[in-house]
Design a protein around this motif. Structure first.
Motif, PDB file in Angstrom:
ATOM      1  N   UNK A   1      22.528  11.321  21.688  1.00 17.99           N
ATOM      2  CA  UNK A   1      21.791  10.402  20.814  1.00 17.99           C
ATOM      3  C   UNK A   1      21.677  11.003  19.423  1.00 17.99           C
ATOM      4  N   UNK A   2      21.168  10.231  18.469  1.00 18.80           N
ATOM      5  CA  UNK A   2      20.984  10.734  17.100  1.00 18.80           C
ATOM      6  C   UNK A   2      19.640  10.335  16.518  1.00 18.80           C
ATOM      7  N   UNK A   3      18.830   9.685  17.309  1.00 19.13           N
ATOM      8  CA  UNK A   3      17.514   9.270  16.827  1.00 19.13           C
ATOM      9  C   UNK A   3      16.515   9.402  17.973  1.00 19.13           C
ATOM     10  N   UNK A   4      15.317   9.835  17.652  1.00 20.70           N
ATOM     11  CA  UNK A   4      14.242   9.953  18.638  1.00 20.70           C
ATOM     12  C   UNK A   4      13.081   9.058  18.218  1.00 20.70           C
ATOM     13  N   UNK A   5      12.466   8.435  19.190  1.00 21.22           N
ATOM     14  CA  UNK A   5      11.295   7.590  18.924  1.00 21.22           C
ATOM     15  C   UNK A   5      10.191   7.991  19.882  1.00 21.22           C
ATOM     16  N   UNK A   6       9.000   8.127  19.330  1.00 20.60           N
ATOM     17  CA  UNK A   6       7.827   8.405  20.144  1.00 20.60           C
ATOM     18  C   UNK A   6       6.852   7.244  20.060  1.00 20.60           C
TER      19      UNK A   6
ATOM     20  N   UNK B   1     -10.522   3.044  38.302  1.00 25.33           N
ATOM     21  CA  UNK B   1     -10.199   1.760  37.672  1.00 25.33           C
ATOM     22  C   UNK B   1      -9.059   1.986  36.677  1.00 25.33           C
ATOM     23  N   UNK B   2      -8.490   0.918  36.157  1.00 23.22           N
ATOM     24  CA  UNK B   2      -7.444   1.047  35.138  1.00 23.22           C
ATOM     25  C   UNK B   2      -8.001   1.706  33.890  1.00 23.22           C
ATOM     26  N   UNK B   3      -7.218   2.602  33.316  1.00 23.93           N
ATOM     27  CA  UNK B   3      -7.638   3.286  32.093  1.00 23.93           C
ATOM     28  C   UNK B   3      -7.506   2.346  30.902  1.00 23.93           C
ATOM     29  N   UNK B   4      -8.587   2.153  30.126  1.00 25.16           N
ATOM     30  CA  UNK B   4      -8.418   1.411  28.876  1.00 25.16           C
ATOM     31  C   UNK B   4      -7.661   2.298  27.879  1.00 25.16           C
ATOM     32  N   UNK B   5      -6.704   1.698  27.162  1.00 30.12           N
ATOM     33  CA  UNK B   5      -5.886   2.441  26.201  1.00 30.12           C
ATOM     34  C   UNK B   5      -5.832   1.694  24.878  1.00 30.12           C
ATOM     35  N   UNK B   6      -5.568   2.425  23.836  1.00 34.99           N
ATOM     36  CA  UNK B   6      -5.378   1.837  22.507  1.00 34.99           C
ATOM     37  C   UNK B   6      -4.021   1.144  22.464  1.00 34.99           C
ATOM     38  N   UNK B   7      -3.744   0.511  21.353  1.00 37.19           N
ATOM     39  CA  UNK B   7      -2.396   0.013  21.091  1.00 37.19           C
ATOM     40  C   UNK B   7      -1.475   1.212  20.954  1.00 37.19           C
ATOM     41  N   UNK B   8      -0.172   1.003  21.144  1.00 31.93           N
ATOM     42  CA  UNK B   8       0.817   2.076  20.951  1.00 31.93           C
ATOM     43  C   UNK B   8       1.169   2.173  19.481  1.00 31.93           C
ATOM     44  N   UNK B   9       1.309   3.381  18.988  1.00 31.46           N
ATOM     45  CA  UNK B   9       1.767   3.617  17.617  1.00 31.46           C
ATOM     46  C   UNK B   9       3.156   4.242  17.719  1.00 31.46           C
ATOM     47  N   UNK B  10       4.078   3.894  16.831  1.00 35.53           N
ATOM     48  CA  UNK B  10       5.476   4.321  16.972  1.00 35.53           C
ATOM     49  C   UNK B  10       5.892   5.128  15.732  1.00 35.53           C
ATOM     50  N   UNK B  11       6.583   6.252  15.991  1.00 37.14           N
ATOM     51  CA  UNK B  11       7.193   7.056  14.935  1.00 37.14           C
ATOM     52  C   UNK B  11       8.622   7.391  15.350  1.00 37.14           C
ATOM     53  N   UNK B  12       9.523   7.490  14.377  1.00 35.24           N
ATOM     54  CA  UNK B  12      10.937   7.704  14.633  1.00 35.24           C
ATOM     55  C   UNK B  12      11.507   8.743  13.673  1.00 35.24           C
TER      56      UNK B  12
END
Length: 160
Positions: A130-135, A146-157
């Protein structure tokens, strides 16, 4: 040229060289900040906050460093999770277009329930084809039954 001016130019060159070297090795991006963090809510109440940096560590690894804290200390712990993705040629999954992101793994930070900012880093080796990474990062409050409440996902590349 005076001695002090020559020293000043030498220091400026050194600072510029070191600065360029660091930014070239640390491609990637900061997500959120301590003054404007990514926040998880539980029943409408802020329960955890996080910010961080997703970047090329420079030794063949993608690094996700997070600073996070519990906004209701003494209750349920919080943690940050990073989903690691790669971008590159994969004809089987992408068809004729030939490029796409594909999921590699998820890694979580330690659990934490303190009110001070806590730093924790997780890394993953970069994919050679590959040549690009995304987190994709989020912060969650951990609920044992119970289900864990989570924030929205934030993306960086970043490209490597």
């Amino acid at each position: 040229m005076t001695l002090s001016r020559g020293i000043g130019l030498g220091l400026a060159t050194l600072v510029a060289t070191v600065g360029l070297g660091q930014s070239a090795a640390v491609a990637g991006g900061w997500w959120c900040s301590s003054s404007d963090p990514l926040t998880v809510y539980d029943d409408g109440v802020a329960s955890g906050a996080a910010y961080g940096h997703y970047y090329n560590y420079g030794d063949g690894r993608a690094m996700s460093t997070a600073w996070f804290r519990d906004l209701r200390p003494g209750g349920q712990d919080v943690r940050v999770e990073t989903d690691f993705y790669w971008y590159g040629y994969n004809g089987t999954e992408c068809g004729d277009a030939g490029t796409c992101f594909w999921f590699d793994t998820s890694k979580q930070t330690d659990r934490y329930d303190g009110s001070d900012w806590y730093k924790h880093a997780r890394a993953r080796y970069l994919n050679d084809s590959a040549w690009r990474s995304r987190g994709r990062m989020d912060i969650c409050e951990i609920h044992d039954w119970a289900n864990d409440p989570c924030s929205a996902k934030i993306v960086e590349t970043f490209d490597y």
